[in-house]
Design a protein around this motif. Structure first.
Motif: not given
Length: 277
Positions: A57-84
């Motif tokens: 549902n989002s607009h496509p990002s501009v080519e060559g640019q990286t979109e940054t999305i803020g999340v409410s979790e801390k890095s320890e939590t995000l590391e667990i779920i992304l690695k798994m």
């Protein structure tokens, strides 16, 4: 430099990349403790219904640019779920912490990572089985559908001292189940403490006015019965908020009035039989 630009510069300086997620990706996740995770959109879409819907549902990002999305979790939590989610080995230390696993599970459920959720539940259940905190066992087993552990821990935690201010959130049906079991336990202890029938209570002699200490002397008999009545009154008050034998015999008010130490083991025996019934 304007104040807004200065603040932005300071914020950027505080941000750092997670060492295992530094390679180029077409999206960057920024955690609440300012750690950046580079990752491919296709990996998030493949493992998370939440991110799949977000990108759809989002607009496509501009080519060559990286979109940054803020999340409410801390890095320890995000590391667990992304690695798994990516099939990598999760960090060892958080995987041995009930609190860290609970937090990671909430995040996995939030982002609709079904595979990660199932895996984390199995790890958490194995960890809870080794825990001595029966109330924590009950709360988390209710939250994550661990039916066998929920039923076993319900009996054990029904006698613990509860502080309603510190009690974690529970579904109404789960709180009702705990309170019903607690009420049943409280009524049984009251019955045992007050019964005058030999087959119901180790206290039946005292409840019938029998005095094993005074040898029939009137003044001693009256003193003994007053002590006994005071002990029963104190015990009944104690079990209203902590229906277990240890609370009765260690609470300062009850213990100060207790002169019947040999009865502790007998009452514990009755409660052990009750818990197994």
């Amino acid at each position: 430099m304007s104040g807004a630009k200065a603040s932005e510069t300071v914020a950027n300086q505080l941000q750092k990349y997670h060492p295992l997620f530094t390679e180029a990706g077409d999206v960057t996740l920024l955690t609440s403790d300012n750690v950046l995770f580079n990752i491919e959109t296709r990996d998030l879409q493949r493992t998370s219904s939440w991110f799949r819907d977000l990108f759809k549902n989002s607009h496509p990002s501009v080519e060559g640019q990286t979109e940054t999305i803020g999340v409410s979790e801390k890095s320890e939590t995000l590391e667990i779920i992304l690695k798994m989610a990516l099939g990598l080995v999760p960090p060892t230390q958080p995987m041995t912490s009930v609190d860290a696993l609970d937090t990671a599970l909430r995040a996995a459920e939030k982002y609709e990572m079904t595979g990660v959720t199932h895996h984390l539940i199995s790890v958490l259940e194995r960890l809870l089985l080794r825990s001595s905190d029966s109330l924590q066992q009950y709360i988390l087993s209710c939250r994550y559908g661990m039916t066998t552990l929920r039923n076993e821990s319900l009996v054990r935690c029904s006698g613990v001292r509860l502080s309603w201010d510190d009690l974690p959130p529970l579904e109404v049906k789960d709180l009702g189940r705990l309170l019903a079991e607690r009420e049943k336990r409280t009524r049984y202890i009251q019955q045992v403490l007050r019964s005058t029938k030999q087959n119901e209570s180790p206290f039946y002699k005292q409840n019938s006015g029998f005095c094993p200490e005074c040898a029939g002397e009137r003044d001693l008999h009256a003193t003994y019965l007053r002590k006994w009545q005071d002990f029963i009154a104190a015990a009944l008050c104690v079990i209203s908020f902590a229906p277990n034998v240890d609370a009765i015999f260690t609470d300062s008010e009850a213990a100060s009035k207790e002169a019947f130490g040999d009865l502790r083991a007998k009452l514990q025996g009755k409660m052990n039989a009750f818990d197994k019934s």
